[in-house]
Design an enzyme around this catalytic site. Structure first.
Site, PDB file in Angstrom:
ATOM      1  N   GLU A 151       0.867  -1.187   0.000  1.00  0.00           N
ATOM      2  CA  GLU A 151       0.000   0.000   0.000  1.00  0.00           C
ATOM      3  C   GLU A 151       0.893   1.222   0.000  1.00  0.00           C
ATOM      4  O   GLU A 151       1.887   1.275   0.733  1.00  0.00           O
ATOM      5  CB  GLU A 151      -0.897  -0.021   1.236  1.00  0.00           C
ATOM      6  CG  GLU A 151      -1.722   1.236   1.462  1.00  0.00           C
ATOM      7  CD  GLU A 151      -2.536   1.163   2.762  1.00  0.00           C
ATOM      8  OE1 GLU A 151      -2.882   0.041   3.175  1.00  0.00           O
ATOM      9  OE2 GLU A 151      -2.788   2.227   3.359  1.00  0.00           O
ATOM     10  N   GLU A 156      -2.162  11.299   4.057  1.00  0.00           N
ATOM     11  CA  GLU A 156      -3.248  11.134   5.018  1.00  0.00           C
ATOM     12  C   GLU A 156      -3.186  12.311   5.981  1.00  0.00           C
ATOM     13  O   GLU A 156      -2.110  12.707   6.426  1.00  0.00           O
ATOM     14  CB  GLU A 156      -3.110   9.827   5.792  1.00  0.00           C
ATOM     15  CG  GLU A 156      -3.290   8.577   4.947  1.00  0.00           C
ATOM     16  CD  GLU A 156      -3.086   7.311   5.744  1.00  0.00           C
ATOM     17  OE1 GLU A 156      -4.079   6.668   6.123  1.00  0.00           O
ATOM     18  OE2 GLU A 156      -1.908   6.966   5.989  1.00  0.00           O
TER      19      GLU A 156
END
Length: 270
Positions: A151, A156
């Site tokens: 990933e 974020e």
């Protein structure tokens, strides 16, 4: 315009190999990594509705990040060249009993790429429990179930922080706990209330994370360690979503909702 489109298509063919259904997987040609990037795919969100040849609204799931994902139109808006992905209080719990709904899009099954640069220009709104994210997952199952295919978290943001997190996850970091050899994440300061450009430059031997065109953190491919350290040798698709809640970000404050991630454009170069 026809000549421009033809020129763009020709230049794309020179830098990438395309495969998959309707040639939607773009694999950068070998030897291109040290040459000038060329634009191969983009969306400026200038249409009146989401381009469904490129994107799908993310369905709900059983993880923290997609627990509130919804196709409800109230979570999406396109206006004046901007895409609004919204986290809201559910307006009708008689149909969907979840208290909150969130909007997110992905290119799964429609566009994926291996190596190159991606840039996403967006503005992040702040709220208690807000967790906007831009990230990538493997399009093909090369190494097995998650997290073996890896990933890549381009960005974020949590709550009202003045930093973003830029991270890689894999079997190597999550299961083998090898989070420091090499370090698997970095942070970068930003003003979340302004438009910023988030991105990575992805090479066969490293992933360079970036903010507003500046390098912020590099995750290298390491020799002599477990092979699961580098699952990043395969095509990945793009996810952009306005998430809410979860153990990492904390409780959702309904008084702060709605909250939005406002996306201007997405560009991919190889």
């Amino acid at each position: 315009m026809v000549l421009l489109a033809a020129a763009t298509a020709f230049s794309a063919c020179k830098v990438t190999e395309r495969s998959g259904t309707k040639n939607y997987i773009y694999v950068q040609k070998k030897g291109r990594e040290n040459k000038q990037w060329k634009l191969v795919w983009q969306d400026d969100f200038n249409e009146k509705s989401l381009d469904t040849s490129k994107w799908t609204r993310i369905p709900p799931g059983g993880s923290a990040w997609d627990a509130h994902m919804s196709s409800n139109d109230a979570c999406y808006r396109l206006d004046n060249g901007l895409l609004y992905l919204r986290g809201i209080i559910n307006p009708d719990t008689s149909v969907d009993k979840r208290p909150y709904l969130t909007g997110g899009i992905w290119t799964k099954g429609k566009f994926a790429f291996q190596y190159g640069r991606i840039e996403i220009r967006a503005k992040l709104e702040c709220a208690g429990g807000a967790w906007p994210a831009m990230w990538m997952l493997a399009e093909q199952n090369k190494y097995g179930k998650y997290p073996r295919n890896g990933e890549i978290d381009i960005m974020e943001h949590l709550n009202r922080d003045s930093i973003i997190y830029q991270t890689t996850h894999s079997y190597y970091t999550l299961d083998l706990k090898q989070t420091e050899h090499p370090p698997h994440f970095g942070t970068a300061k930003l003003n979340p209330l302004e438009f910023n450009t988030f991105g990575i430059s992805w090479y066969p031997d490293k992933i360079v994370f970036q903010l507003n065109g500046k390098d912020t953190f590099t995750y290298p491919r390491v020799t002599g360690v477990d092979p699961s350290q580098w699952p990043y040798d395969q095509p990945f698709y793009i996810l952009i979503d306005q998430q809410l809640g979860g153990s990492w970000v904390g409780k959702i404050n309904p008084a702060d909702l709605p909250v939005q991630m406002i996306v201007d454009w997405v560009k991919v170069y190889q």
